[in-house]
Design a protein around this motif. Structure first.
Motif, PDB file in Angstrom:
ATOM      1  N   UNK A  60      17.284   3.152 -63.922  1.00 30.49           N
ATOM      2  CA  UNK A  60      18.094   2.189 -64.655  1.00 30.49           C
ATOM      3  C   UNK A  60      18.924   1.395 -63.657  1.00 30.49           C
ATOM      4  N   UNK A  61      19.362   0.224 -64.090  1.00 35.22           N
ATOM      5  CA  UNK A  61      20.169  -0.629 -63.215  1.00 35.22           C
ATOM      6  C   UNK A  61      21.436   0.090 -62.756  1.00 35.22           C
ATOM      7  N   UNK A  62      21.988   0.887 -63.622  1.00 34.32           N
ATOM      8  CA  UNK A  62      23.177   1.697 -63.320  1.00 34.32           C
ATOM      9  C   UNK A  62      22.779   3.165 -63.487  1.00 34.32           C
ATOM     10  N   UNK A  63      22.245   3.799 -62.440  1.00 35.43           N
ATOM     11  CA  UNK A  63      21.664   5.139 -62.604  1.00 35.43           C
ATOM     12  C   UNK A  63      22.666   6.300 -62.537  1.00 35.43           C
ATOM     13  N   UNK A  64      23.933   6.026 -62.297  1.00 36.46           N
ATOM     14  CA  UNK A  64      24.885   7.108 -62.029  1.00 36.46           C
ATOM     15  C   UNK A  64      24.993   8.111 -63.181  1.00 36.46           C
ATOM     16  N   UNK A  65      25.053   7.656 -64.418  1.00 37.61           N
ATOM     17  CA  UNK A  65      25.161   8.587 -65.544  1.00 37.61           C
ATOM     18  C   UNK A  65      23.924   9.473 -65.656  1.00 37.61           C
ATOM     19  N   UNK A  66      22.757   8.875 -65.491  1.00 38.54           N
ATOM     20  CA  UNK A  66      21.521   9.667 -65.539  1.00 38.54           C
ATOM     21  C   UNK A  66      21.466  10.642 -64.368  1.00 38.54           C
ATOM     22  N   UNK A  67      21.902  10.207 -63.194  1.00 36.81           N
ATOM     23  CA  UNK A  67      21.905  11.090 -62.028  1.00 36.81           C
ATOM     24  C   UNK A  67      22.764  12.316 -62.293  1.00 36.81           C
ATOM     25  N   UNK A  68      23.944  12.098 -62.859  1.00 37.44           N
ATOM     26  CA  UNK A  68      24.832  13.225 -63.172  1.00 37.44           C
ATOM     27  C   UNK A  68      24.162  14.181 -64.156  1.00 37.44           C
ATOM     28  N   UNK A  69      23.474  13.630 -65.134  1.00 38.84           N
ATOM     29  CA  UNK A  69      22.776  14.470 -66.114  1.00 38.84           C
ATOM     30  C   UNK A  69      21.621  15.223 -65.458  1.00 38.84           C
ATOM     31  N   UNK A  70      20.831  14.526 -64.633  1.00 36.01           N
ATOM     32  CA  UNK A  70      19.719  15.180 -63.940  1.00 36.01           C
ATOM     33  C   UNK A  70      20.243  16.318 -63.053  1.00 36.01           C
TER      34      UNK A  70
END
Length: 191
Positions: A60-70
């Motif tokens: 995603x353009x802003x991957x930080x939230x997904x990274x935290x979830x991963x």
């Protein structure tokens, strides 16, 4: 008559939308295995084969939230089956629903001594050839390496950690930035 810029944007948007659809289908129907269309062949600019397939990741353009979830899912348990199941559940949901949320830069994870990664970095460019469901995209790309602190490195590392319990601790993440003016699709996007 549409402008060349409009045609480039249509091609980019068509590709990102197609990637979202085939990846969502793979999550929901293929147990999360990377689909053929997410594993492009890699050639040099002259068409010489460098690799039959490389598994790519869209972020995603802003991957930080997904990274935290991963990261949370990957470190929460040592059971690879549980991690895989949680990742699949998350990615089967609405993750791929909004194509506009995704960047057009693709990522791929390699071992630190990968001959292919070293060759791609030395050249700084390649062509990714994606094919699935009677759709083909030839996308020339600039190739760079993400530092460990780069959001794309972190997102790619933690995403892969969910699916690969044997991932080596030392990896490199390459970024493939499409050169859309040189890209093509067959069939092409509608005018």
């Amino acid at each position: 008559m549409s402008s060349p810029d409009a045609a480039v944007f249509r091609l980019r948007d068509m590709f990102v939308g197609w990637q979202c659809r085939i990846r969502q289908h793979a999550m929901r129907s293929e147990g999360g295995r990377p689909p053929a269309g997410a594993r492009p062949a890699v050639t040099d600019d002259d068409g010489a084969a460098l690799a039959d397939a490389v598994t790519t990741l869209m972020l995603k353009r802003e991957p930080q939230d997904d990274t935290a979830r991963f990261r949370h899912m990957a470190t929460r348990t040592h059971d690879p089956a549980e991690r895989y199941g949680k990742a699949l559940e998350y990615l089967c949901g609405d993750y791929y629903q909004q194509a506009r949320a995704f960047a057009d830069v693709l990522c791929a994870l390699f071992g630190t001594e990968s001959a292919l990664a070293l060759a791609l970095l030395r050249e700084g460019r390649c062509v990714l050839v994606f094919e699935q469901f009677r759709q083909r995209f030839c996308i020339p790309c600039a190739v760079t390496e993400a530092s460990r602190e780069h959001p794309a490195f972190q997102a790619t590392y933690w995403h892969n950690a969910l699916f690969n319990p044997n991932m080596p601790p030392a990896v490199r993440v390459l970024l493939f930035k499409p050169r859309w003016l040189e890209a093509s699709a067959d069939p092409p996007p509608p005018a």
